[in-house]
Design a protein around this motif. Structure first.
Motif, PDB file in Angstrom:
ATOM      1  N   ALA A 151      38.659 -43.258 -97.627  1.00 48.89           N
ATOM      2  CA  ALA A 151      39.432 -42.072 -97.267  1.00 48.89           C
ATOM      3  C   ALA A 151      38.951 -41.491 -95.939  1.00 48.89           C
ATOM      4  N   ARG A 152      37.639 -41.501 -95.785  1.00 49.63           N
ATOM      5  CA  ARG A 152      37.075 -40.985 -94.530  1.00 49.63           C
ATOM      6  C   ARG A 152      37.498 -41.880 -93.358  1.00 49.63           C
ATOM      7  N   ALA A 153      37.419 -43.178 -93.645  1.00 44.93           N
ATOM      8  CA  ALA A 153      37.760 -44.133 -92.589  1.00 44.93           C
ATOM      9  C   ALA A 153      39.217 -43.954 -92.159  1.00 44.93           C
ATOM     10  N   ARG A 154      40.050 -43.639 -93.122  1.00 47.97           N
ATOM     11  CA  ARG A 154      41.465 -43.452 -92.838  1.00 47.97           C
ATOM     12  C   ARG A 154      41.675 -42.274 -91.887  1.00 47.97           C
ATOM     13  N   LEU A 155      40.876 -41.266 -92.100  1.00 52.62           N
ATOM     14  CA  LEU A 155      40.973 -40.085 -91.254  1.00 52.62           C
ATOM     15  C   LEU A 155      40.625 -40.432 -89.803  1.00 52.62           C
ATOM     16  N   VAL A 156      39.588 -41.230 -89.673  1.00 51.08           N
ATOM     17  CA  VAL A 156      39.169 -41.658 -88.344  1.00 51.08           C
ATOM     18  C   VAL A 156      40.286 -42.490 -87.702  1.00 51.08           C
ATOM     19  N   LEU A 157      40.858 -43.373 -88.555  1.00 47.21           N
ATOM     20  CA  LEU A 157      41.912 -44.257 -88.077  1.00 47.21           C
ATOM     21  C   LEU A 157      43.106 -43.452 -87.566  1.00 47.21           C
ATOM     22  N   GLU A 158      43.387 -42.389 -88.263  1.00 47.28           N
ATOM     23  CA  GLU A 158      44.515 -41.539 -87.910  1.00 47.28           C
ATOM     24  C   GLU A 158      44.333 -40.985 -86.495  1.00 47.28           C
ATOM     25  N   THR A 159      43.134 -40.512 -86.218  1.00 43.71           N
ATOM     26  CA  THR A 159      42.840 -39.969 -84.893  1.00 43.71           C
ATOM     27  C   THR A 159      42.970 -41.063 -83.833  1.00 43.71           C
ATOM     28  N   ASP A 160      42.448 -42.233 -84.202  1.00 46.50           N
ATOM     29  CA  ASP A 160      42.506 -43.346 -83.253  1.00 46.50           C
ATOM     30  C   ASP A 160      43.940 -43.774 -82.966  1.00 46.50           C
ATOM     31  N   LEU A 161      44.766 -43.764 -84.038  1.00 44.42           N
ATOM     32  CA  LEU A 161      46.138 -44.245 -83.894  1.00 44.42           C
ATOM     33  C   LEU A 161      46.919 -43.373 -82.905  1.00 44.42           C
ATOM     34  N   ARG A 162      46.621 -42.078 -82.944  1.00 48.16           N
ATOM     35  CA  ARG A 162      47.317 -41.176 -82.043  1.00 48.16           C
ATOM     36  C   ARG A 162      47.037 -41.532 -80.580  1.00 48.16           C
ATOM     37  N   GLY A 175      64.296 -60.202 -83.532  1.00 48.15           N
ATOM     38  CA  GLY A 175      64.394 -59.237 -84.636  1.00 48.15           C
ATOM     39  C   GLY A 175      63.345 -58.137 -84.486  1.00 48.15           C
ATOM     40  N   VAL A 176      63.760 -56.908 -84.709  1.00 53.70           N
ATOM     41  CA  VAL A 176      62.834 -55.775 -84.620  1.00 53.70           C
ATOM     42  C   VAL A 176      62.862 -55.007 -85.941  1.00 53.70           C
ATOM     43  N   ASN A 177      61.677 -54.744 -86.471  1.00 50.95           N
ATOM     44  CA  ASN A 177      61.579 -53.993 -87.736  1.00 50.95           C
ATOM     45  C   ASN A 177      61.763 -52.495 -87.501  1.00 50.95           C
ATOM     46  N   ILE A 178      62.596 -51.903 -88.313  1.00 50.84           N
ATOM     47  CA  ILE A 178      62.812 -50.458 -88.233  1.00 50.84           C
ATOM     48  C   ILE A 178      62.321 -49.851 -89.544  1.00 50.84           C
ATOM     49  N   SER A 179      61.398 -48.931 -89.443  1.00 46.50           N
ATOM     50  CA  SER A 179      60.867 -48.339 -90.682  1.00 46.50           C
ATOM     51  C   SER A 179      61.866 -47.326 -91.251  1.00 46.50           C
ATOM     52  N   ASN A 180      61.749 -47.084 -92.530  1.00 44.16           N
ATOM     53  CA  ASN A 180      62.662 -46.138 -93.189  1.00 44.16           C
ATOM     54  C   ASN A 180      62.659 -44.775 -92.505  1.00 44.16           C
ATOM     55  N   ARG A 181      61.493 -44.296 -92.207  1.00 46.25           N
ATOM     56  CA  ARG A 181      61.363 -42.996 -91.555  1.00 46.25           C
ATOM     57  C   ARG A 181      62.118 -42.949 -90.241  1.00 46.25           C
ATOM     58  N   GLN A 182      61.985 -44.062 -89.544  1.00 45.38           N
ATOM     59  CA  GLN A 182      62.593 -44.149 -88.225  1.00 45.38           C
ATOM     60  C   GLN A 182      64.113 -44.092 -88.354  1.00 45.38           C
ATOM     61  N   PRO A 236      49.956 -54.317 -89.414  1.00 45.26           N
ATOM     62  CA  PRO A 236      50.922 -53.213 -89.528  1.00 45.26           C
ATOM     63  C   PRO A 236      50.986 -52.658 -90.948  1.00 45.26           C
ATOM     64  N   ALA A 237      50.661 -53.501 -91.934  1.00 43.57           N
ATOM     65  CA  ALA A 237      50.686 -53.008 -93.314  1.00 43.57           C
ATOM     66  C   ALA A 237      49.724 -51.841 -93.476  1.00 43.57           C
ATOM     67  N   THR A 238      48.683 -51.803 -92.639  1.00 49.87           N
ATOM     68  CA  THR A 238      47.711 -50.716 -92.702  1.00 49.87           C
ATOM     69  C   THR A 238      48.157 -49.499 -91.901  1.00 49.87           C
ATOM     70  N   ALA A 262      51.331 -44.335 -89.623  1.00 44.10           N
ATOM     71  CA  ALA A 262      52.145 -43.799 -88.523  1.00 44.10           C
ATOM     72  C   ALA A 262      53.363 -43.049 -89.063  1.00 44.10           C
ATOM     73  N   GLU A 263      53.909 -43.546 -90.162  1.00 50.38           N
ATOM     74  CA  GLU A 263      55.056 -42.860 -90.783  1.00 50.38           C
ATOM     75  C   GLU A 263      54.616 -41.504 -91.297  1.00 50.38           C
ATOM     76  N   GLU A 264      53.479 -41.505 -91.923  1.00 51.52           N
ATOM     77  CA  GLU A 264      52.990 -40.278 -92.535  1.00 51.52           C
ATOM     78  C   GLU A 264      52.733 -39.198 -91.494  1.00 51.52           C
ATOM     79  N   ILE A 265      52.160 -39.582 -90.377  1.00 54.43           N
ATOM     80  CA  ILE A 265      51.811 -38.555 -89.382  1.00 54.43           C
ATOM     81  C   ILE A 265      52.898 -38.404 -88.325  1.00 54.43           C
ATOM     82  N   GLY A 266      54.043 -39.054 -88.561  1.00 50.87           N
ATOM     83  CA  GLY A 266      55.204 -38.823 -87.691  1.00 50.87           C
ATOM     84  C   GLY A 266      55.149 -39.556 -86.358  1.00 50.87           C
ATOM     85  N   LEU A 267      54.174 -40.451 -86.236  1.00 47.44           N
ATOM     86  CA  LEU A 267      54.015 -41.154 -84.966  1.00 47.44           C
ATOM     87  C   LEU A 267      54.948 -42.360 -84.864  1.00 47.44           C
TER      88      LEU A 267
END
Ligand code: C2E
Ligand code: MG
Ligand code: MG
Length: 722
Positions: free
Chosen positions: A456-467, A551-558, A509-511, A516-521
């Motif tokens: 969970a902690r690692a995910r938080l770090v990842l979130e910051t990095d992804l931005r 082919g380009v993948n479009i996420s549900n959120r998108q 991308p599975a990770t 990215a969907e969750e944080i709106g990115l």
């Protein structure tokens, strides 16, 4: 005034009351009048029984002085007639009998007389006798009225009453008590033990104890209990009992009121039910579960054995809600809850044989989350067993409204006190484990471990990095070639996103797509993917001098976030790519769940000239007929089906059905994840058009695909064994 007639109405106000004197002897009446008027009474006379009844109706006297022997209607008959008339039911009647005429006295009482007086009358004491009889009659009347009022009040308050005499064990019950106990006419418990039989078994001992307390010195007891009435209905009553003592302090009687509080209890029950139970499944809700868990964790009897909390998360509920509607989703939840309960119950039976005093509790938290409390487990392996059975039970297809629906469940387990010693901690960790199970492919059950917290902690770090990833240019696209099955030629490629993390290397991308969907990115990332892929497609087009589809993948959120059409237009314009070379891959749930507005978006996209494909087809629904209504060009059969063919008859049948149905709807069918020659052969026999998979081409950087395309004709020939 003639005999047999009635005297004038009295003119002065009565002091004592009105006396009706009835005698056929005129002299007697005259003497009686003189004596009584002197004593302050108002006198009305009647000369025979019939005249007496008429006078009674007219003057409503307070007391009647009645002679026994009269012509026509005698005194007894007159008295009886008075008693039978409504008005004369309670009026005191004094009968004048002959001295020592015992037979008449008895007959007088039988006829309803209040008292008798001997003839000849003593005129001096007549007034006194009547005065006393009136006084007691008035007291009696007041008592009667107040009793009637009391009975009425008791009926309204549903208040019954019993009285018990310990010495003789005699029990008296009020009418209202008999009504509460639904006793048939004429029946009532005759002793305390008989009364106790109405009390619910579990409380009977306590009921008798409260009476015992009264006998041994307590003056008042209050107690609420359940009864089963003579008609078999269950009721709640509140009892307030008191003891009465004699001079020596001995208890002479026990009196008690019984109030029927069933309606209050039922209303309270209902409120309690609503507060503590889930209306859809009837299972305890989060609040009730948490309270039980709190109690159990504090209970020393549970502390020595294994206690575990199991989080069960249904994976497909949102898709079902979106596409088949809430009613179907609710039905799915109901059916799933039944499976969970029966699963836990059947393991319960095993536990019961092994060990007494077990207790498992299934609850629904909300939406697709069920939580199970497992207590008194022989060991922790038992938990894993239950989880496995649950997983299997939920994997069986569901029939909702004639639709076959497949569901998977993610299960997380937290064990007390290893994984937390407060309810909150235990629940949080079990939840975390379930989420982890969901994210881990091929794993449906996960025990909580410390490392999850780190995750969970690692995910938080990842979130910051992804931005920062976009700005830092850490995102890359790989391209996986797609082949025509007929001649193994490369007809296109799917763009697949990668994140080259500065420390962690290539991330799937599975990770990070869900993150990215969750944080709106996802919108910014998606835009970048579209632009890059379109530019690359245009480059290949020029290089190859023939159309090449990307082919380009479009996420549900998108897709659901609007703005997609504008983004696509920009990407096409920016790259000058022929729209026919662009294929957007959308998920099944987005397409099947589209409302009118979203459907028109799909049509609008398609009107730009590009193609729409349904990605991962088959994972959401088995109802294929649905598809006819949607504006799409292609289906991509999910890898999970291809993985098991040939070999699994069920999956073979499904793949066969998907291909046949796709063709009947004029859709191109692409198989994903082809890894073996057998798979490819199987698909070929079905007439499936295209395939993509590790067998003939992994996702690769664009330059590598260019080289691949150069040699593809040769490579394809080689592969086909030609
Ligand atoms: P997908 O669209 O179904 O992509 C196919 C996935 O299957 C890819 O995983 C691909 O590498 C993998 N694959 C292809 N052939 C085989 C095979 O023979 N065996 C096995 N085991 N796997 C094979 P990848 O690249 O990890 O992508 C995973 C998912 O992430 C994609 O599934 C897609 O849903 C999503 N994704 C990838 N790129 C993007 C993107 O640009 N935007 C969005 N929104 N989602 C993306
Ligand atoms: Mg895809
Ligand atoms: Mg796919």
């Amino acid at each position: 005034m003639a005999a047999g007639g009635v005297s004038e109405a009295p003119s002065r106000a009565p002091r004592q009351g009105v006396v009706l004197v009835v005698d056929d002897d005129h002299t007697m009446r005259l003497l009686a009048r003189q004596a009584l008027e002197r004593a302050g009474f108002v006198v009305v006379e009647a000369g025979d029984g019939q005249a007496a009844l008429a006078a009674f109706r007219e003057h409503a006297p307070d007391v009647v002085l009645l002679d026994v022997q009269m012509p026509k209607l005698d005194g007894f008959e007159t008295c009886r007639a008075l008693r039978d008339s409504g008005a004369g039911r309670f009026t005191p009647v004094m009968m004048m009998t002959g001295l020592d005429d015992l037979e008449s006295i008895e007959k007088a009482y039988d006829a309803g007389a209040t008292d008798f007086i001997n003839k000849p009358l003593n005129w001096l004491i007549l007034g006194h006798r009547l005065e006393y009889i009136l006084r007691s009659s008035r007291a009696f009347e007041r008592l009667r009225v107040s009793q009637a009022k009391l009975a009425n009040a008791q009926r309204i308050a549903r208040l019954g009453y019993w009285e018990w005499v310990p010495g003789s064990d005699r029990l008296y019950c009020s009418g209202q008590l008999r009504r509460i106990f639904e006793l048939p006419q004429g029946h009532q418990p005759g002793s305390l033990q008989e009364l106790a039989l109405f009390v619910h078994e579990d409380q009977r001992g306590h009921f008798l104890d409260t009476i015992q307390d009264l006998l041994s010195g307590k003056s008042v007891t209050d107690f609420e209990y359940r009864i089963r009435t003579a008609q078999g209905t269950e009721r709640y009553v509140r009892q307030h009992a008191e003891s009465l003592h004699d001079d020596q302090g001995q208890v002479t009687r026990v009196t008690s009121t019984i109030q029927d509080v069933t309606e209050q209890r039922e209303a309270e029950e209902k409120v309690r039910y609503l507060a503590y139970y889930d209306g859809l499944t009837g299972l305890p809700n989060r609040r009730s579960f948490t309270e039980t868990l709190q109690r159990i964790l504090r209970d020393p009897r549970f502390r020595n054995d294994s206690t575990a909390v199991m989080f069960v998360d249904l994976d497909r509920l949102n898709q079902v809600n979106e596409s088949l509607g809430r009613t179907a989703g609710d039905e799915l939840v109901r059916q799933a809850s039944q499976r969970i309960v029966s699963c836990v119950r059947s393991t319960d039976m095993v536990a019961r044989a092994a060990q007494q005093n077990h207790q498992h509790l299934v609850s629904r938290f909300d939406g697709d989350e069920f939580v199970i409390l497992l207590t008194k487990l022989s060991d922790i392996d038992a938990t894993a067993h239950i989880a496995q059975r649950l997983g299997e039970a939920l994997a069986e297809p569901f029939d909702v409204d004639g639709q076959t629906i497949f569901v998977t469940a993610s299960i997380g387990i937290g064990v007390f006190s290893h994984d937390g010693d407060s309810p909150e901690q235990l629940l949080r960790n079990a939840h975390l484990a379930a989420e982890h199970a969901k994210e881990t492919e091929g794993q449906s059950c996960q025990f909580y471990t410390e490392s999850l917290n780190e995750a969970a902690r690692a995910r938080l770090v990842l979130e910051t990095d992804l931005r920062r990833a976009l700005i830092r240019g850490e995102l890359e696209l790989r391209y996986q070639p797609q082949f025509a099955i007929a001649d193994n030629s490369v007809v296109g490629a799917e763009a697949l996103l990668r994140w080259r993390h500065p420390e962690q290397g290539l991330i799937s991308p599975a990770t990070f797509v869900p993150l990215a969907e969750e944080i709106g990115l996802i919108h910014e990332i998606g835009e970048w993917v579209l632009e890059t892929a379109c530019l690359q497609a245009q480059a290949w087009q020029e290089e190859l001098a023939h159309p090449f589809r990307v082919g380009v993948n479009i996420s549900n959120r998108q897709f659901l976030g609007n703005g997609l059409i504008a983004t696509v237009r920009r990407a096409l314009a920016g790259s000058r790519l022929d729209p026919r070379s662009l294929e957007l891959e959308l998920t099944e749930s987005v397409i099947l769940g589209a409302d009118d507005n979203e459907l028109s978006q799909l049509s609008e996209l398609r009107a730009l000239g590009l193609k729409l494909a349904i990605d991962d087809f088959g994972t959401g629904y088995s109802s294929l007929g649905y598809l006819a209504e949607f504006p799409v060009d292609a289906l991509k059969i999910d890898r999970s089906f291809i993985r098991d063919v040939p070999g699994s008859p069920q999956k073979e049948a499904l793949v066969r059905a998907i291909v046949a149905m796709g063709h009947s709807l004029d859709l191109r069918v692409t198989a994903e994840g082809v890894e073996t020659d057998e798979q490819l052969d199987f698909l070929r026999t079905l007439g499936c058009e295209e395939q993509q998979g590790f067998l003939m081409g992994r996702p690769m950087p664009a330059e590598e695909l260019s080289a691949f395309l150069d040699g593809s004709a040769e490579g394809a020939r080689r592969h086909a064994g030609g």
